[in-house]
Design a protein around this motif. Sequence first.
Motif, short mmCIF file in Angstrom:
data_model
loop_
_atom_site.label_atom_id
_atom_site.label_comp_id
_atom_site.label_asym_id
_atom_site.label_seq_id
_atom_site.Cartn_x
_atom_site.Cartn_y
_atom_site.Cartn_z
N ILE A 1 -0.75 -4.71 -48.98
CA ILE A 1 0.50 -5.25 -48.35
C ILE A 1 -0.16 -6.75 -47.86
CG2 ILE A 1 2.32 -5.65 -46.74
CD1 ILE A 1 2.46 -2.47 -46.66
N THR A 2 0.14 -7.80 -48.36
CA THR A 2 -0.23 -9.12 -48.21
C THR A 2 0.69 -10.08 -47.49
OG1 THR A 2 0.55 -9.78 -50.39
CG2 THR A 2 -1.78 -9.23 -50.14
N SER A 3 1.91 -9.68 -47.16
CA SER A 3 3.06 -10.88 -46.48
C SER A 3 3.53 -9.95 -45.42
CB SER A 3 3.96 -11.16 -47.58
OG SER A 3 5.25 -11.60 -47.01
N SER A 4 3.85 -10.67 -44.66
CA SER A 4 4.82 -10.12 -43.32
C SER A 4 6.10 -10.25 -43.60
CB SER A 4 4.60 -11.06 -42.01
OG SER A 4 4.45 -12.33 -42.18
N ALA A 5 6.49 -10.78 -44.86
CA ALA A 5 7.86 -10.65 -45.33
C ALA A 5 8.26 -9.21 -46.02
CB ALA A 5 8.22 -11.92 -46.45
N ASN A 6 7.03 -8.64 -46.24
CA ASN A 6 7.20 -7.33 -46.86
C ASN A 6 8.12 -6.29 -46.15
OD1 ASN A 6 6.28 -4.17 -46.68
ND2 ASN A 6 5.30 -4.93 -48.53
N LEU B 1 4.74 14.81 -37.16
CA LEU B 1 5.48 13.89 -36.87
C LEU B 1 4.90 12.52 -37.51
CD1 LEU B 1 5.60 14.30 -32.85
CD2 LEU B 1 7.19 15.19 -34.52
N LEU B 2 3.92 12.65 -38.24
CA LEU B 2 3.37 11.37 -38.91
C LEU B 2 4.08 10.97 -39.92
CD1 LEU B 2 1.05 9.54 -38.40
CD2 LEU B 2 -0.10 11.06 -39.99
N LEU B 3 4.82 9.66 -40.16
CA LEU B 3 5.74 9.31 -41.05
C LEU B 3 5.01 8.50 -42.33
CD1 LEU B 3 9.16 8.43 -39.22
CD2 LEU B 3 8.60 10.66 -40.62
N LYS B 4 4.16 7.53 -41.64
CA LYS B 4 3.31 6.50 -42.54
C LYS B 4 2.34 5.78 -41.66
CE LYS B 4 3.67 4.17 -46.18
NZ LYS B 4 4.10 4.00 -47.59
N THR B 5 1.24 5.68 -42.26
CA THR B 5 -0.16 5.16 -41.85
C THR B 5 -0.49 4.10 -42.36
OG1 THR B 5 -0.48 7.60 -41.35
CG2 THR B 5 -2.25 5.89 -40.89
N TYR B 6 -0.69 2.91 -41.68
CA TYR B 6 -1.37 1.76 -42.44
C TYR B 6 -2.74 1.38 -41.64
CZ TYR B 6 3.80 1.24 -43.53
OH TYR B 6 5.02 1.56 -43.71
N VAL B 7 -3.54 0.80 -42.44
CA VAL B 7 -4.78 0.36 -41.88
C VAL B 7 -5.24 -1.03 -42.39
CG1 VAL B 7 -5.79 2.73 -42.17
CG2 VAL B 7 -6.30 0.99 -43.69
N SER B 8 -5.86 -1.90 -41.62
CA SER B 8 -6.12 -3.27 -42.00
C SER B 8 -7.04 -3.23 -43.08
CB SER B 8 -6.53 -4.27 -40.47
OG SER B 8 -7.78 -3.55 -40.41
N TYR C 1 -2.55 6.46 -46.69
CA TYR C 1 -2.33 5.21 -45.88
C TYR C 1 -2.09 4.08 -46.81
CZ TYR C 1 -7.45 5.03 -46.54
OH TYR C 1 -8.81 4.99 -47.10
N GLU C 2 -1.54 2.89 -46.26
CA GLU C 2 -1.39 1.72 -46.96
C GLU C 2 -2.51 0.75 -46.43
OE1 GLU C 2 1.22 0.46 -49.99
OE2 GLU C 2 2.28 1.74 -48.70
N VAL C 3 -2.93 0.09 -47.06
CA VAL C 3 -3.94 -0.92 -46.53
C VAL C 3 -3.13 -2.48 -46.38
CG1 VAL C 3 -6.23 -2.27 -46.76
CG2 VAL C 3 -6.00 0.06 -47.63
N VAL C 4 -3.36 -3.31 -45.63
CA VAL C 4 -2.72 -4.32 -45.04
C VAL C 4 -3.64 -5.39 -44.67
CG1 VAL C 4 -0.97 -5.54 -43.42
CG2 VAL C 4 -0.93 -3.04 -44.13
N THR C 5 -3.48 -6.89 -45.36
CA THR C 5 -4.47 -7.81 -45.01
C THR C 5 -4.40 -7.86 -43.56
OG1 THR C 5 -2.83 -9.41 -45.19
CG2 THR C 5 -4.05 -9.10 -47.13
N PRO D 1 -6.24 -5.78 -32.00
CA PRO D 1 -5.77 -4.66 -32.86
C PRO D 1 -7.21 -3.83 -33.36
CG PRO D 1 -4.28 -6.29 -33.46
CD PRO D 1 -5.22 -7.15 -32.43
N GLN D 2 -6.96 -2.78 -33.48
CA GLN D 2 -8.16 -2.00 -33.75
C GLN D 2 -8.10 -1.92 -35.45
OE1 GLN D 2 -8.07 1.69 -31.21
NE2 GLN D 2 -10.03 1.27 -30.86
N GLY D 3 -6.91 -1.90 -35.94
CA GLY D 3 -7.12 -1.58 -37.60
C GLY D 3 -6.31 -0.44 -37.99
N VAL D 4 -5.54 0.41 -37.14
CA VAL D 4 -4.95 1.64 -37.38
C VAL D 4 -3.42 1.54 -36.62
CG1 VAL D 4 -4.84 3.99 -37.62
CG2 VAL D 4 -7.09 2.87 -37.70
N LEU D 5 -2.38 1.78 -37.58
CA LEU D 5 -1.10 1.96 -36.88
C LEU D 5 -0.38 2.97 -37.79
CD1 LEU D 5 0.78 -1.48 -36.61
CD2 LEU D 5 1.66 0.44 -37.89
N ALA D 6 0.51 3.51 -37.11
CA ALA D 6 1.25 4.61 -37.70
C ALA D 6 2.96 4.68 -37.28
CB ALA D 6 0.96 6.04 -37.21
#
Lengths: 257, 257
Positions: free
Chosen positions: B2-7, B44-51, B71-75, B88-93
């Motif tokens: 994911i490269t855009s905050s409009a995502n 309870l984990l629905l979706k995980t993102y890492v930087s 997990y999904e990678v995000v810029t 931010p540490q780079g992990v978000l769920a």
Amino acid sequence: MITSSANAQMKYISLLQRKASAREQERAFVVEGVRLFSEVPRQLLLKTYVSQRFQDEEIGKYKELFDGVNYEVVTDRVFDSVCDTKTPQGVLAVVRMPETKTATKNREGLYLILDGIADPGNLGTIFRTAEAAGVTEILLSSDTVDLYNPKVVRSTMGSVFRMSHRVCRDLAKEIKEMEENGIRCYVTSLTQSENYTKVSYKGATAVVIGNEAHGVSQAVLDACREHIKIPMDGSIESLNAAIACAVVLFEAARQRR
Amino acid sequence: MITSSANAQMKYISLLQRKASAREQERAFVVEGVRLFSEVPRQLLLKTYVSQRFQDEEIGKYKELFDGVNYEVVTDRVFDSVCDTKTPQGVLAVVRMPETKTATKNREGLYLILDGIADPGNLGTIFRTAEAAGVTEILLSSDTVDLYNPKVVRSTMGSVFRMSHRVCRDLAKEIKEMEENGIRCYVTSLTQSENYTKVSYKGATAVVIGNEAHGVSQAVLDACREHIKIPMDGSIESLNAAIACAVVLFEAARQRR
């Protein structure tokens, strides 16, 4: 009326707000808001400022508080720019630091020793809690967050003016001297510890609380003869430092009452 | 990647971070950081993102934690823009809210009732403290700050996933029912109160804590038969709400042990 943030007094206030070293050199700090201003002992009050809006709309409500106080008026925009709070109330004072007293070595005293507390909100809350629990004096390690940081001052709710305290260069040495003078020093620790409710806080007693992340330094741990712990349920590894402090101090207060 | 905050997913995360109403509607909230992520029950984990940086430099250190996790990678720039933490540490769920249980009316239970706690840090600290003190369940008035607010979630240090809790529309009615079921409800109050160390917390007991500025509402005060107070030294008018809560709960834990 002061109308520019380039004004020397405004620059001085900004400096005191931002730099612990400037506060230390000047032996002065800044207090914001009506509530905290009302707690400042008059002999410590160096200079008072109010915003134009406060002078026009509010000051009449506080006749007694401002009786005999010389103050300078500052335009709202400039006033807000030197405040640390997000929604400034319109009152600000430069205040002399209270004199730090030497330990009284009171044979009946209840002492609190803080080794490296880092969070400003925690330190302020600990001062307020310690006053309520009847603490005689607070000793702070020199790496504890600056007591005169604006957020700490606010969180103390005025206890900073009433609670006797001093910064110690060598806390371990201080603790050894206290132990030699018959003051039992209890440190919260996870190894070889006694349940905090099973020891006696009667007579001269000190409670030692460590840094939020790293706990108490090894030198301080070694200096204390008595190690205590707070039993915890659930999957909790530790309590917030201000919470742990409150739990032990109020158990001490309960026993000493 | 994911490269855009409009995502659409990034917009969804931003919405959950900002709006309690969106969290309530979706029954989901956001968790940030390795520590808190490790506390999320897998169901309870629905979706995980890492930087991107976390994927490149950090994820190898946490093999077990990410085992079986999609997990999904995000810029980095976009990742940081949807975080509530400053560094931010780079992990978000995105996490499903735990099921809220109905009061067990446990005849041995220790209940905590919160009437209008407003500060996110206080609420989080109270959850953590309650778990440590062995509380059975927490009841929250509907005007208490949202438990799934990012700052509250962080301050709970994971207790939000372990501590049984539910929001009550009518706290006074709930308290009356608890009293009828033999659960003694102790409310902190300043009038006609008993010293909190002089009452018994053995058997089914509830402790009621009010709002930081206004205390407990009149309806709740009237519903509680037992009024207690914490004796305070110095010029202190009140303790911080989380501190008062800790002092009473750990006295209860001491007596019940």
